[in-house]
Design an enzyme around this catalytic site. Structure first.
Site, PDB file in Angstrom:
ATOM      1  N   CYS A  78      62.428  16.322 -18.055  1.00  0.00           N
ATOM      2  CA  CYS A  78      62.436  17.900 -17.888  1.00  0.00           C
ATOM      3  C   CYS A  78      63.623  18.676 -17.439  1.00  0.00           C
ATOM      4  O   CYS A  78      63.753  20.108 -17.463  1.00  0.00           O
ATOM      5  CB  CYS A  78      61.120  18.181 -17.104  1.00  0.00           C
ATOM      6  SG  CYS A  78      59.674  17.292 -17.136  1.00  0.00           S
ATOM      7  N   ALA A 115      49.369  17.836 -17.548  1.00  0.00           N
ATOM      8  CA  ALA A 115      49.595  17.994 -16.121  1.00  0.00           C
ATOM      9  C   ALA A 115      50.422  18.944 -15.470  1.00  0.00           C
ATOM     10  O   ALA A 115      50.061  19.459 -14.184  1.00  0.00           O
ATOM     11  CB  ALA A 115      50.392  16.588 -15.587  1.00  0.00           C
ATOM     12  N   THR A 116      51.216  19.479 -16.275  1.00  0.00           N
ATOM     13  CA  THR A 116      52.021  20.915 -15.812  1.00  0.00           C
ATOM     14  C   THR A 116      50.973  21.741 -15.422  1.00  0.00           C
ATOM     15  O   THR A 116      50.959  22.440 -14.070  1.00  0.00           O
ATOM     16  CB  THR A 116      52.833  21.426 -16.704  1.00  0.00           C
ATOM     17  OG1 THR A 116      53.723  20.266 -17.081  1.00  0.00           O
ATOM     18  CG2 THR A 116      53.606  22.517 -15.892  1.00  0.00           C
TER      19      THR A 116
HETATM   20  C1  LIG Z   1      54.999  13.878 -17.231  1.00  0.00           C
HETATM   21  C2  LIG Z   1      54.608  14.327 -16.037  1.00  0.00           C
HETATM   22  C3  LIG Z   1      54.178  15.692 -15.910  1.00  0.00           C
HETATM   23  C4  LIG Z   1      53.892  16.572 -16.838  1.00  0.00           C
HETATM   24  O1  LIG Z   1      53.061  16.281 -17.617  1.00  0.00           O
HETATM   25  P1  LIG Z   1      52.761  17.382 -18.898  1.00  0.00           P
HETATM   26  O2  LIG Z   1      51.420  16.949 -19.328  1.00  0.00           O
HETATM   27  O3  LIG Z   1      54.003  17.074 -19.765  1.00  0.00           O
HETATM   28  O4  LIG Z   1      52.691  18.894 -18.458  1.00  0.00           O
HETATM   29  C5  LIG Z   1      53.799  16.167 -14.236  1.00  0.00           C
HETATM   30  N1  LIG Z   1      54.288  15.082 -13.519  1.00  0.00           N
HETATM   31  C6  LIG Z   1      54.488  13.903 -13.630  1.00  0.00           C
HETATM   32  C7  LIG Z   1      54.533  12.778 -12.402  1.00  0.00           C
HETATM   33  C8  LIG Z   1      54.965  13.507 -14.922  1.00  0.00           C
HETATM   34  O5  LIG Z   1      55.376  12.365 -15.073  1.00  0.00           O
END
Ligand SMILES: *Cc1c(COP(=O)(O)O)cnc(C)c1O
Length: 400
Positions: free
Chosen positions: A328, A73-74
């Site tokens: 994070c 998601a990042t």
């Molecule tokens: C965990 C999370 C992310 C980051 O996702 P990754 O796959 O670890 O990069 C981004 N946004 C939200 C809301 C999250 O909970």
């Protein structure tokens, strides 16, 4: 029951053994590069990737070609915001987001500001909800993108996403949402909710780490995103790099399992959550629920145990894995930006604990955690002069 008890499912989740099973062949026998069009090794993995893409697309109400695989998601958030910013710069350089977004949205927005874009960060109310009228007024002719997350990773508050989607379409701006905590846990449909871009990730839904997706709408309107990773032109030119085949297969399998058990899991976990709230508030005073009382994730509980420091409470129970907020930014002892945005009294900020429940949480674990928390909050409060003078009447003199 094994200790430590894991209650930090918003940070990440274990991979479901069924998902591991589905992934295994793609590490060894079926290892081909799906971009190898000339031989069978490539055909087999291309077929696996496309069938996974189609599974994922269906489960979020999208078409296959609208799913772009990323590392998580990042990366999806980076691709969405930077990609729209770059592609639509001529139309305008204004972005609207929210103060309580994940760092991977907020930090990208900050970067955009450095590049000359203007960003409006909408405030939230004490429950973490944005004000829809405020959103309407924040959208200007030069606005190109609105980025509002579905469910908050710290306090679990769920925004009215369909309403945001409707406003964005009325005003002709793109709508991106970070749905990392929502996909697989609450029903999500990109068409019905008017979403143009959506980030989500496998490791929050019992899939592997390092694989995620960005949904990019292909019609009404077609969304053009500038690539942020140059190379072989994979993923319709939007994200180059050899595909993570085992990850993709695991991601699809994980999402399928989540949607099969969504109703059941959601009922079970919200019952546990309500049981925890009831237990805390009957056995302790000065307990506050953070986030919205009803518009919240079934598996999230964020509670302030006033008159104690959350760090001290966590240190006192190393057999319980909970968190003060976002995984994070835990190197930072400041209260999280999310809690600060709720403008809660100071004592609630420093005493907030996030409990994240999940698929493998048992009732026995819930009871164990409740007991450990109650016991340790009481112990720590005995040492707190402020608590003693506030709640314990005459004994206060001893501590003052
Ligand atoms: C965990 C999370 C992310 C980051 O996702 P990754 O796959 O670890 O990069 C981004 N946004 C939200 C809301 C999250 O909970």
């Amino acid at each position: 029951m094994k200790v430590p008890v894991y209650m930090d499912y918003h940070a990440t989740t274990p991979v479901d053994p069924r998902v591991v099973e589905a992934m295994l062949p793609y590490f060894t026998e079926s290892f081909g590069n799906p971009a190898s069009r000339q031989h069978r090794f490539g055909w087999i993995t291309e077929e696996a990737v496309e069938s996974s893409r189609s599974t994922i697309a269906k489960l979020v109400g999208a078409e296959s070609k609208e799913i772009i695989f990323t590392s998580g998601a990042t990366e999806s958030n980076n691709l969405a915001i930077k990609g729209i910013g770059e592609a639509w710069k001529q139309k305008g350089m204004h972005i609207v987001s929210v103060q309580t977004e994940h760092k991977s949205v907020l930090d990208v927005c900050k970067k955009m500001e450095k590049l000359g874009y203007q960003v409006t960060y909408l405030p939230v109310d004490e429950y973490g909800l944005i004000d829809i009228d405020r959103l309407k007024h924040a959208i200007m002719p030069k606005t190109i993108l609105v980025s509002v997350m579905v469910a908050n990773n710290e306090i679990g508050t769920i925004q009215n996403i369909a309403e945001v989607g409707e406003i964005c379409h009325e005003k002709g701006v793109f709508f991106h949402t970070d749905a990392s905590q929502a996909v697989g846990k609450i029903p999500m449909n990109v068409r019905e909710m008017g979403i143009d871009l959506m980030s989500f990730t496998a490791h929050k839904i019992y899939g592997p780490k390092g694989i995620g997706a960005l949904y990019v709408r292909s019609s009404n309107p077609k969304v053009k995103v500038a690539m942020q990773m140059e190379g072989g032109g994979h993923e319709r030119g939007m994200r180059s790099g050899t595909l993570n085949v085992p990850g993709i297969v695991g991601f699809a399998n994980a999402l399928e399992l989540c949607s099969q058990s969504m109703d059941e899991d959601s009922k079970r976990l919200s019952n546990y959550r309500d049981k925890m709230v009831a237990a805390f508030s009957s056995q302790l005073d000065g307990v506050y629920l953070n986030g919205h009382p009803t518009m919240r994730l079934p598996n999230n509980l964020n509670i302030s145990f006033t008159y104690i420091e959350n760090d001290a409470l966590m240190m006192s129970m190393k057999d319980v894995a909970v968190s003060t907020g976002s995984a994070c930014s835990t190197a930072n002892p400041e209260p999280s930006h999310v809690l600060k945005a709720l403008r809660l009294p100071q004592e609630r900020l420093h005493s907030a604990i996030r409990f994240g429940l999940g698929r493998f949480t048992t009732e026995e674990e819930v009871d164990y955690v409740v007991n450990r928390v109650v016991e340790n909050v009481k112990k720590l409060r005995e040492l707190s002069p402020a608590y003693q003078s506030r709640f314990a009447g005459r004994t206060a003199a001893v501590y003052n």
